[in-house]
Motif scaffolding. Sequence first.
Motif, PDB file in Angstrom:
ATOM      1  N   GLY A 162       0.712  -1.215  -0.023  1.00  0.00           N
ATOM      2  CA  GLY A 162      -0.058   0.115  -0.006  1.00  0.00           C
ATOM      3  C   GLY A 162       0.951   1.254   0.063  1.00  0.00           C
ATOM      4  N   THR A 163       1.915   1.154   0.389  1.00  0.00           N
ATOM      5  CA  THR A 163       2.726   2.365   0.375  1.00  0.00           C
ATOM      6  C   THR A 163       3.044   2.878  -0.999  1.00  0.00           C
ATOM      7  OG1 THR A 163       3.783   1.571   2.585  1.00  0.00           O
ATOM      8  CG2 THR A 163       5.058   3.334   1.379  1.00  0.00           C
ATOM      9  N   PHE A 164       3.167   2.069  -1.841  1.00  0.00           N
ATOM     10  CA  PHE A 164       3.497   2.228  -3.072  1.00  0.00           C
ATOM     11  C   PHE A 164       2.361   2.170  -4.074  1.00  0.00           C
ATOM     12  CE2 PHE A 164       7.626   1.976  -1.455  1.00  0.00           C
ATOM     13  CZ  PHE A 164       8.397   3.157  -2.029  1.00  0.00           C
ATOM     14  N   SER A 165       1.100   2.844  -3.683  1.00  0.00           N
ATOM     15  CA  SER A 165      -0.160   2.879  -4.282  1.00  0.00           C
ATOM     16  C   SER A 165      -0.659   4.434  -4.469  1.00  0.00           C
ATOM     17  CB  SER A 165      -0.855   1.846  -3.550  1.00  0.00           C
ATOM     18  OG  SER A 165      -1.360   2.164  -2.224  1.00  0.00           O
ATOM     19  N   ASP A 166      -2.011   4.443  -4.694  1.00  0.00           N
ATOM     20  CA  ASP A 166      -2.678   5.522  -4.489  1.00  0.00           C
ATOM     21  C   ASP A 166      -2.962   6.009  -2.960  1.00  0.00           C
ATOM     22  OD1 ASP A 166      -4.167   7.728  -6.097  1.00  0.00           O
ATOM     23  OD2 ASP A 166      -5.825   6.860  -4.915  1.00  0.00           O
ATOM     24  N   GLY A 167      -2.804   4.991  -2.260  1.00  0.00           N
ATOM     25  CA  GLY A 167      -2.819   5.413  -0.902  1.00  0.00           C
ATOM     26  C   GLY A 167      -4.520   5.791  -0.532  1.00  0.00           C
ATOM     27  N   LYS A 168      -5.291   4.936  -1.539  1.00  0.00           N
ATOM     28  CA  LYS A 168      -6.706   5.003  -1.078  1.00  0.00           C
ATOM     29  C   LYS A 168      -7.042   4.448   0.310  1.00  0.00           C
ATOM     30  CE  LYS A 168      -7.785   3.540  -5.113  1.00  0.00           C
ATOM     31  NZ  LYS A 168      -6.374   3.644  -5.572  1.00  0.00           N
ATOM     32  N   LEU A 169      -8.171   5.297   1.028  1.00  0.00           N
ATOM     33  CA  LEU A 169      -8.502   4.921   2.190  1.00  0.00           C
ATOM     34  C   LEU A 169      -9.890   4.499   2.445  1.00  0.00           C
ATOM     35  CD1 LEU A 169      -6.533   7.448   4.086  1.00  0.00           C
ATOM     36  CD2 LEU A 169      -5.842   5.265   3.669  1.00  0.00           C
ATOM     37  N   ASN A 170     -10.632   4.956   1.266  1.00  0.00           N
ATOM     38  CA  ASN A 170     -12.161   4.493   0.925  1.00  0.00           C
ATOM     39  C   ASN A 170     -12.121   3.023   1.259  1.00  0.00           C
ATOM     40  OD1 ASN A 170     -11.131   5.307  -1.694  1.00  0.00           O
ATOM     41  ND2 ASN A 170     -13.041   4.052  -2.289  1.00  0.00           N
ATOM     42  N   THR A 171     -13.034   2.372   1.735  1.00  0.00           N
ATOM     43  CA  THR A 171     -13.298   0.970   2.059  1.00  0.00           C
ATOM     44  C   THR A 171     -14.808   0.416   2.026  1.00  0.00           C
ATOM     45  OG1 THR A 171     -12.925  -0.927   3.401  1.00  0.00           O
ATOM     46  CG2 THR A 171     -13.350   1.303   4.596  1.00  0.00           C
ATOM     47  N   GLY A 172     -14.992  -0.655   1.760  1.00  0.00           N
ATOM     48  CA  GLY A 172     -16.469  -1.190   1.612  1.00  0.00           C
ATOM     49  C   GLY A 172     -16.943  -1.734   2.980  1.00  0.00           C
ATOM     50  N   ILE A 173     -15.990  -1.852   3.872  1.00  0.00           N
ATOM     51  CA  ILE A 173     -16.185  -2.610   4.941  1.00  0.00           C
ATOM     52  C   ILE A 173     -17.206  -1.310   5.991  1.00  0.00           C
ATOM     53  CG2 ILE A 173     -14.545  -4.049   4.974  1.00  0.00           C
ATOM     54  CD1 ILE A 173     -13.104  -2.650   7.407  1.00  0.00           C
ATOM     55  N   SER A 174     -17.652  -1.915   7.016  1.00  0.00           N
ATOM     56  CA  SER A 174     -18.251  -1.019   8.073  1.00  0.00           C
ATOM     57  C   SER A 174     -17.334  -1.526   9.473  1.00  0.00           C
ATOM     58  CB  SER A 174     -19.650  -1.031   8.326  1.00  0.00           C
ATOM     59  OG  SER A 174     -20.291  -0.377   9.193  1.00  0.00           O
ATOM     60  N   SER A 175     -16.964  -0.446  10.089  1.00  0.00           N
ATOM     61  CA  SER A 175     -16.205  -0.495  11.355  1.00  0.00           C
ATOM     62  C   SER A 175     -16.362   0.833  12.283  1.00  0.00           C
ATOM     63  CB  SER A 175     -14.838  -1.158  11.158  1.00  0.00           C
ATOM     64  OG  SER A 175     -14.132  -1.596  12.327  1.00  0.00           O
ATOM     65  N   GLU A 176     -16.258   0.396  13.520  1.00  0.00           N
ATOM     66  CA  GLU A 176     -16.081   1.424  14.406  1.00  0.00           C
ATOM     67  C   GLU A 176     -14.599   1.955  14.579  1.00  0.00           C
ATOM     68  OE1 GLU A 176     -16.052   0.047  18.785  1.00  0.00           O
ATOM     69  OE2 GLU A 176     -16.280  -1.934  17.793  1.00  0.00           O
ATOM     70  N   TYR A 177     -13.647   1.159  13.897  1.00  0.00           N
ATOM     71  CA  TYR A 177     -12.174   1.368  13.923  1.00  0.00           C
ATOM     72  C   TYR A 177     -11.808   2.053  12.836  1.00  0.00           C
ATOM     73  CZ  TYR A 177     -12.362  -2.375  17.604  1.00  0.00           C
ATOM     74  OH  TYR A 177     -12.770  -3.085  18.594  1.00  0.00           O
TER      75      TYR A 177
END
Length: 512
Positions: A150-165
């Motif tokens: 992930g360090t050498f990627s777009d660094g996208k942080l959107n996700t399909g999961i749902s979590s309190e974390y």
Amino acid sequence: MLQKLTNLRLPIGFDNDTIKTTITKKIGNYKFVKLDRLSIDSRHKGDIHYVASVIVDGKPNSKLTEYIQPKTKVSELATCKVSLSSRPIIIGSGPCGMFAGLVLSHYGLKPIIFEGGDKVENRSKIVTNFNLGGNLDENTNIQFGEGGAGTFSDGKLNTGISSEYIQIVLNEFVNHGAKEDILYSAKPHIGTDILKNVVKNIRMTIESLGGEYKFNSKVDEIIINNGKVVGVRSCGDTYDSENVILACGHSARDTIAKLYNQGVNMTAKPFAVGARVEHSQQLIDIGQYGNTKGLPPADYKLSHRLSNGRGCFTFCMCPGGYVMPSMSEANTIVTNGMSENKRDSGFANSAILVGVEPEDFGCGVLDGFKFQEKLEKEAYRVGNNYSAPAVKVSDFINGKTSKDISSVKTTYSRGLVSGDFQKIFDKKIVDGMKEGLVAFGKKINGFDKNGILIGVESRSSSPVRIERDELGMSNIKGLYPAGEGAGFAGGITSSAVDGIKTALKLIANNKN
């Protein structure tokens, strides 16, 4: 009283004064506190605008919802005392390993994090050297090293999961150097240029709490005795531990194969393969926005149900990004996408993937790895010295090769050669990609008539899942499979969340 106001319409180029004025017009005299969520509404190209949720302070209002401040730091999770007979070990320092390390460190457990590659500062130099034509380092590359793939990627942080974390993950990234806009953007991304520093800062926090990193220290064996983990071996040394978190990533094929041979339960799972498509960013911007003035580089997320019932979809879309040579093994070709924070390369890329099932690649648990390797080696055979096989999208759809491909502008640094993808992939994948590209051209004008395909994209997810129980452990007591490599995550945020959850499981299993 803090409350949330949703569906606030904001113009392109808005500022804080615009937000305050718009709030006043809509609900009266309330103090603007902060943006909570921001997205672009581009459904109507003649009326593109932002839609925001904002936090305001003022009297109770039935039009608003009360805002409950979520937990924002990993340190807030440390709620009990735990003592272990030996220090916990984490294998891998990607998002999963890093956040597991943060949790364990805040509990005072001083984890030891083993990373087969180098620290991020040295890793950047090694990756740059390879991109410029140097030799491939099979231990430190775009797949392996501090921060993970992930360090050498777009660094996208959107996700399909749902979590309190999720909010904790985002806040920790900001606390360690990411820009604050990731806290409210509907499609947050950090960018490789910033993410490298964030990764380093997280390491420094873990070390300040007593955690320890061992770089260039591949774990050669996880030691199992009578169905229990008792330690690991690395670089000729043995480290005792009754708690090992396996966060090795989806490319650690040899580690996963060794565990399978040691009797760790795992199953084959579906995944997807294909190639990376690259267009000019302008084509995507016009296709998505029409009038692009003042707007950020456009992205897309496309999918199509194929005539055979399977799916073709885009993955890891990088606006203003680069197609990266992402090999971790000699004499193979693997592509991936990367972008920096400003997303200003002038090109857009994404993977065009077709789903494959275990029936497509064999009946053995590890046959998915063999399937990937075959594609990667065949792609290398077509090229020369890590140049990648490529074809114009229009030629590919028409079943042709592109003889002049080497003169086409691209962000892929190791060069392109004309490749016949119909000889690299089997017919089912080729037909699926063709059908998908034509369908995507109906959604973004010119998508199927412009651009190039660069192959192969084979590491979108792990082809195996390492089974774990309700305690977070595999059938081997004390071994905690986690993250992408274990088949439980698919991106930076979901991997980080799984690292947090796994560390908390470990803690719960060892409470005093």
